[in-house]
Write an enzyme that holds these catalytic residues in place. Structure first.
Site, PDB file in Angstrom:
ATOM      1  N   GLU A 229       6.452  -0.612  -3.861  1.00  0.00           N
ATOM      2  CA  GLU A 229       6.401   0.809  -4.183  1.00  0.00           C
ATOM      3  C   GLU A 229       5.301   1.495  -3.381  1.00  0.00           C
ATOM      4  O   GLU A 229       4.240   0.906  -3.174  1.00  0.00           O
ATOM      5  CB  GLU A 229       6.135   0.988  -5.690  1.00  0.00           C
ATOM      6  N   GLU A 340       7.815   9.550 -11.632  1.00  0.00           N
ATOM      7  CA  GLU A 340       7.660   8.807 -12.877  1.00  0.00           C
ATOM      8  C   GLU A 340       6.417   9.323 -13.589  1.00  0.00           C
ATOM      9  O   GLU A 340       5.395   9.548 -12.947  1.00  0.00           O
ATOM     10  CB  GLU A 340       7.493   7.310 -12.571  1.00  0.00           C
TER      11      GLU A 340
END
Ligand SMILES: *[C@@H]1O[C@H](CO)[C@@H](O)[C@H](O)[C@H]1NC(C)=O
Ligand SMILES: *[C@@H]1O[C@H](CO)[C@@H](O)[C@H](O)[C@H]1NC(C)=O
Length: 425
Positions: A229, A340
């Protein structure tokens, strides 16, 4: 010391002394009983800091309070990993998704259209690291103490991968993480790219965060999920402030024992001397005003098999050695792009922590946050437009996502939202 040689008086005194000593010892051990855990924790924190903060050859103080240590490239945390003891550092990838890797091409690849406003890191104002060393954001004692435990410092709290089309919605909601993402799946992927505009979302509670990133995923969504990520984040618990920071994350077991943010464990090998993981990005976009974006490219070098990361057009940051992973040692099975946040439901309501700009997608350019020029890397190491982007969000009244496609931006999407609002109580 035979008692037979002493008189009774002696004997009595000896007994008294022994009793006194026993009492003292009792007192000492009583008063110490509460302490071992405290001093053990202190020792643990110090040991951990020593592991993370390698002796620098130069130190730079950033205006935001960060300390940046310039550490010789071969002394970085990655090389504490037993598998990396004899690793030969790759100073550059063999291939770039556009072909053979060429230093000049990377730094000259800014076409007029692609040129965005210069994006840099705050600490650059006060110095730079020399070639052969890498900048590492120093971890302070307070940073570690904010974590739930020394062991969890630098790790995501729990599984937080959005799983589109999940059969088990309870599972999604239970973790308290909310997403607004676009994704591709159903093929073998060897990388992903996007240009993301940078904001400074408001975080309601220090234990929450807001991030915008690319996920490169391998395996099923079980205990052995592999993930790489990269993106930007605001995370008061991790960094001690509300600044927007460049970050990476990796795990090979669904956030359990392996992996961490940035260089907070052994894994990622940094080769770049100019960009520090976890350092603040500046400037950030402003509502109805200048927009600043960053490009992130993650790809698998077909020759060595390592996963490389590039920041902007100019900076090849380093790589995750392929042995760190199981599924990703071959290829990725899914790519996700988007935001997120952690919703800890403070006061029993949805959090007001913002995602992206804190605005919904329909507000568009200059107001909403976006990912543009979205690409995947195919098995021939070419950048390609995804065939089709799926979207996913748990509660679109809190955070939403809208995709589009045009000449300039290729595949893109707007995403984000304010969190708590009348439709998201
Ligand atoms: C998550 O929970 C909210 C309310 O608690 C609900 O409206 C929403 O549908 C749930 N999301 C999913 C994906 O089940
Ligand atoms: C971060 O922002 C919150 C409000 O969004 C504020 O309460 C807090 O004091 C800020 N923290 C720091 C370290 O500036």
């Amino acid at each position: 010391m035979d008692g037979a040689h002493y008189s009774n008086g002696h004997r009595r005194r000896k007994l008294e002394m022994t009793l006194l000593l026993a009492c003292l010892c009792g007192l000492i051990s009583l008063s110490c009983a509460g302490r071992p855990s405290v001093s053990r924790q202190k020792l643990q924190v110090e040991k951990h800091l020593k592991r993370l903060n390698k002796p620098p050859i130069k130190t730079i103080e950033s205006p935001d309070g960060d300390i940046i240590d310039c550490v010789p490239i071969s002394h970085q945390p990655a090389f504490d990993h037993p598998f990396l003891k004899d690793h030969k550092i790759q100073t550059r990838p063999s291939y770039h998704p556009e072909g053979l890797f060429d230093d000049n091409k990377v730094s000259n690849s800014k076409g007029p259209k692609e040129r965005s406003s210069p994006m840099s890191q705050l600490w650059h104002m006060n110095g730079k690291c020399s070639e052969g060393s890498i900048p590492i954001r120093r971890t302070k004692k307070e940073d570690v103490l904010r974590a739930s435990s020394v062991k969890r410092y630098g790790k995501k709290k729990h599984r937080s991968i959005p799983k589109p089309r999940s059969a088990d919605p309870d599972l999604i909601n239970q973790s308290g993480h909310q997403h607004a993402i676009a994704y591709v799946e159903g093929d073998k992927y060897y990388g992903a790219k996007a240009t993301i505009n940078v904001w400074e979302p408001k975080i309601q509670q220090p234990n929450e965060f807001s991030l915008s990133q690319i996920w490169v995923l391998g395996g099923s969504f079980g205990e052995d999920l592999n993930s790489i990520e990269a993106g930007w984040q605001v995370s008061p618990d991790l960094y001690g402030d509300n600044n927007t920071r460049l970050f990476t994350y990796w795990t090979s077991d669904a956030y359990q024992a392996t992996g961490c943010y940035n260089l907070l464990c052994s894994g990622f090998i940094q080769v770049n001397s100019e960009i520090a993981m976890g350092a603040s990005i500046s400037p950030v976009s402003a509502f109805r005003n200048s927009q600043y974006d960053i490009s992130i490219l993650v790809w698998k070098d077909p020759k060595e098999g390592h996963w490389w990361m590039q920041f902007g057009n100019d900076y090849v940051l380093g790589y995750w050695p392929s042995f760190l992973f199981s599924y990703l040692a071959d290829s990725a099975s899914m790519i996700e792009w988007g935001g997120e946040v952690v919703n800890s439901e403070p006061d029993g309501q949805h959090t007001a922590t913002q995602m992206g700009s804190g605005r919904f997608p329909e507000e568009g350019f200059g107001k909403s946050s976006y990912f543009r020029n979205i690409h995947v890397v195919d098995s021939s190491n070419n950048l390609k437009s995804p065939k089709e982007l799926g979207t996913f969000t748990e509660q679109s009244n809190c955070y939403d996502v809208q995709t589009g496609n045009n000449q300039d931006w290729g595949h893109y999407f707007y995403y984000g939202g304010p969190g708590r609002n009348p439709n998201c109580p």
